[in-house]
Scaffold this motif. Sequence first.
Motif, PDB file in Angstrom:
ATOM      1  N   GLY A  21       0.715  -1.305  -0.193  1.00 13.47           N
ATOM      2  CA  GLY A  21       0.046  -0.018  -0.105  1.00 13.47           C
ATOM      3  C   GLY A  21       0.784   1.309  -0.115  1.00 13.47           C
ATOM      4  N   ALA A  22       1.727   1.253   0.632  1.00  9.07           N
ATOM      5  CA  ALA A  22       2.797   2.503   0.790  1.00  9.07           C
ATOM      6  C   ALA A  22       3.541   2.621  -0.380  1.00  9.07           C
ATOM      7  CB  ALA A  22       3.993   2.385   1.915  1.00  9.07           C
ATOM      8  N   LEU A  23       3.919   1.358  -1.239  1.00 12.04           N
ATOM      9  CA  LEU A  23       4.507   1.638  -2.415  1.00 12.04           C
ATOM     10  C   LEU A  23       3.446   2.074  -3.458  1.00 12.04           C
ATOM     11  CD1 LEU A  23       6.837   1.102  -4.501  1.00 12.04           C
ATOM     12  CD2 LEU A  23       6.052  -1.353  -4.581  1.00 12.04           C
ATOM     13  N   GLY A  24       2.356   1.629  -3.420  1.00 13.55           N
ATOM     14  CA  GLY A  24       1.290   2.263  -4.422  1.00 13.55           C
ATOM     15  C   GLY A  24       1.010   3.641  -4.179  1.00 13.55           C
ATOM     16  N   ALA A  25       0.987   3.919  -3.118  1.00  9.67           N
ATOM     17  CA  ALA A  25       0.792   5.591  -2.753  1.00  9.67           C
ATOM     18  C   ALA A  25       1.979   6.445  -3.061  1.00  9.67           C
ATOM     19  CB  ALA A  25       0.554   5.727  -1.017  1.00  9.67           C
ATOM     20  N   LEU A  26       3.108   5.983  -2.963  1.00  9.75           N
ATOM     21  CA  LEU A  26       4.468   6.550  -3.299  1.00  9.75           C
ATOM     22  C   LEU A  26       4.301   6.730  -5.081  1.00  9.75           C
ATOM     23  CD1 LEU A  26       7.243   7.764  -2.968  1.00  9.75           C
ATOM     24  CD2 LEU A  26       8.090   5.424  -3.036  1.00  9.75           C
ATOM     25  N   LEU A  27       3.742   5.460  -5.727  1.00  3.79           N
ATOM     26  CA  LEU A  27       3.829   5.431  -7.170  1.00  3.79           C
ATOM     27  C   LEU A  27       2.669   6.658  -7.524  1.00  3.79           C
ATOM     28  CD1 LEU A  27       3.903   1.721  -7.879  1.00  3.79           C
ATOM     29  CD2 LEU A  27       5.616   3.465  -8.475  1.00  3.79           C
ATOM     30  N   ALA A  28       1.519   6.431  -6.942  1.00  7.00           N
ATOM     31  CA  ALA A  28       0.434   7.655  -7.295  1.00  7.00           C
ATOM     32  C   ALA A  28       0.949   8.848  -6.910  1.00  7.00           C
ATOM     33  CB  ALA A  28      -0.887   7.223  -6.410  1.00  7.00           C
ATOM     34  N   ILE A  29       1.747   9.495  -5.917  1.00  5.05           N
ATOM     35  CA  ILE A  29       2.122  10.635  -5.674  1.00  5.05           C
ATOM     36  C   ILE A  29       3.260  11.110  -6.687  1.00  5.05           C
ATOM     37  CG2 ILE A  29       3.584  12.121  -4.086  1.00  5.05           C
ATOM     38  CD1 ILE A  29       1.986  10.445  -1.767  1.00  5.05           C
ATOM     39  N   THR A  30       4.084  10.111  -6.981  1.00  3.36           N
ATOM     40  CA  THR A  30       5.034  10.436  -7.778  1.00  3.36           C
ATOM     41  C   THR A  30       4.494  10.686  -9.237  1.00  3.36           C
ATOM     42  OG1 THR A  30       6.544   8.880  -7.052  1.00  3.36           O
ATOM     43  CG2 THR A  30       7.177   9.485  -8.973  1.00  3.36           C
ATOM     44  N   LEU A  31       3.511   9.996  -9.791  1.00  5.64           N
ATOM     45  CA  LEU A  31       2.946  10.140 -10.831  1.00  5.64           C
ATOM     46  C   LEU A  31       2.103  11.745 -10.831  1.00  5.64           C
ATOM     47  CD1 LEU A  31       2.185   9.503 -13.753  1.00  5.64           C
ATOM     48  CD2 LEU A  31       0.055   8.230 -12.918  1.00  5.64           C
ATOM     49  N   GLN A  32       1.347  12.034  -9.874  1.00 11.35           N
ATOM     50  CA  GLN A  32       0.764  13.304  -9.890  1.00 11.35           C
ATOM     51  C   GLN A  32       1.567  14.255  -9.745  1.00 11.35           C
ATOM     52  OE1 GLN A  32      -2.561  13.546  -9.930  1.00 11.35           O
ATOM     53  NE2 GLN A  32      -2.273  15.634 -10.041  1.00 11.35           N
ATOM     54  N   LEU A  33       2.754  14.196  -9.238  1.00  9.68           N
ATOM     55  CA  LEU A  33       3.750  15.195  -9.165  1.00  9.68           C
ATOM     56  C   LEU A  33       4.460  15.662 -10.651  1.00  9.68           C
ATOM     57  CD1 LEU A  33       5.791  14.755  -5.729  1.00  9.68           C
ATOM     58  CD2 LEU A  33       4.130  16.614  -6.500  1.00  9.68           C
ATOM     59  N   GLN A  34       4.783  14.615 -11.258  1.00 12.09           N
ATOM     60  CA  GLN A  34       5.088  14.603 -12.644  1.00 12.09           C
ATOM     61  C   GLN A  34       4.114  15.272 -13.601  1.00 12.09           C
ATOM     62  OE1 GLN A  34       6.773  11.032 -14.499  1.00 12.09           O
ATOM     63  NE2 GLN A  34       6.963  12.037 -16.237  1.00 12.09           N
ATOM     64  N   LEU A  35       2.847  14.835 -13.525  1.00  7.43           N
ATOM     65  CA  LEU A  35       1.742  15.368 -14.371  1.00  7.43           C
ATOM     66  C   LEU A  35       1.681  16.878 -13.913  1.00  7.43           C
ATOM     67  CD1 LEU A  35      -0.879  12.270 -14.451  1.00  7.43           C
ATOM     68  CD2 LEU A  35       0.650  12.983 -16.049  1.00  7.43           C
ATOM     69  N   ASP A  36       1.575  17.300 -12.694  1.00  9.43           N
ATOM     70  CA  ASP A  36       1.552  18.452 -12.374  1.00  9.43           C
ATOM     71  C   ASP A  36       2.744  19.650 -13.033  1.00  9.43           C
ATOM     72  OD1 ASP A  36      -0.799  18.074 -11.107  1.00  9.43           O
ATOM     73  OD2 ASP A  36       0.109  18.074  -9.000  1.00  9.43           O
ATOM     74  N   ARG A  37       3.780  18.877 -13.041  1.00 13.17           N
ATOM     75  CA  ARG A  37       4.907  19.560 -13.316  1.00 13.17           C
ATOM     76  C   ARG A  37       4.932  19.759 -15.012  1.00 13.17           C
ATOM     77  NH1 ARG A  37       9.066  18.194 -16.272  1.00 13.17           N
ATOM     78  NH2 ARG A  37       8.601  16.231 -16.136  1.00 13.17           N
ATOM     79  N   GLU A  38       4.415  18.792 -15.601  1.00  7.26           N
ATOM     80  CA  GLU A  38       4.251  18.918 -17.110  1.00  7.26           C
ATOM     81  C   GLU A  38       3.136  20.043 -17.379  1.00  7.26           C
ATOM     82  OE1 GLU A  38       3.368  15.133 -18.543  1.00  7.26           O
ATOM     83  OE2 GLU A  38       5.390  14.224 -18.372  1.00  7.26           O
TER      84      GLU A  38
END
Length: 194
Positions: A21-38
């Motif tokens: 669950g922590a790994l999934g949350a980390l992946l989701a946060i990482t993806l969201q940060l990248q999409l926000d940066r783009e």
Amino acid sequence: MDWVAFWTAVAAIAAWLAAVGALGALLAITLQLQLDREAREVDYYRKLPPFLSYEVMPISRDQRIKIYADGGGYLFNVLANIDQTNAASGGSRLVGQDVLRYLREDVGDDPPLHTISFGPQAAEGFQGRLRVTFVDMFGIHHEAQQPVRIGANDRLETTDAIHWACGADCHVHVIRTGRPPGVLPRLARWLRFY
């Protein structure tokens, strides 16, 4: 039954589920940060030079276009021409008779009219590709292309949508993603966490 072993196994499974669950949350946060940066990068580049839009004047026998600047920057040397596409050989060119040396977004109740007319006049049946070019405040060349024709009453009409044919330096009309996403965003997309 060994209760210590049972509760140890339950605790191990719970710890494993918490780690996943922590790994999934980390992946989701990482993806969201990248999409926000783009998204921020795209917004930044879209605010620099204005988007140029144009429309065909709805007046009979008047082959001209009305030019608009939509955005916060400046346009320089707005030019237009129409290259004939339905000629058997060669084809002709209708050259824009006006050059808009400086253009920016018009603010106010009664904005000035910016037009480019074409000459010599073409007759019904003429088909071509309208090319509108300009240079932005950073010296980058932009080009919009749109199929047009001369219809009834010798009116200029558009036949398809605008297509931007900008060069490699254009970050406004052709948005290119930066580096490919890293391992975590690719894994998150693969696992459908986005």
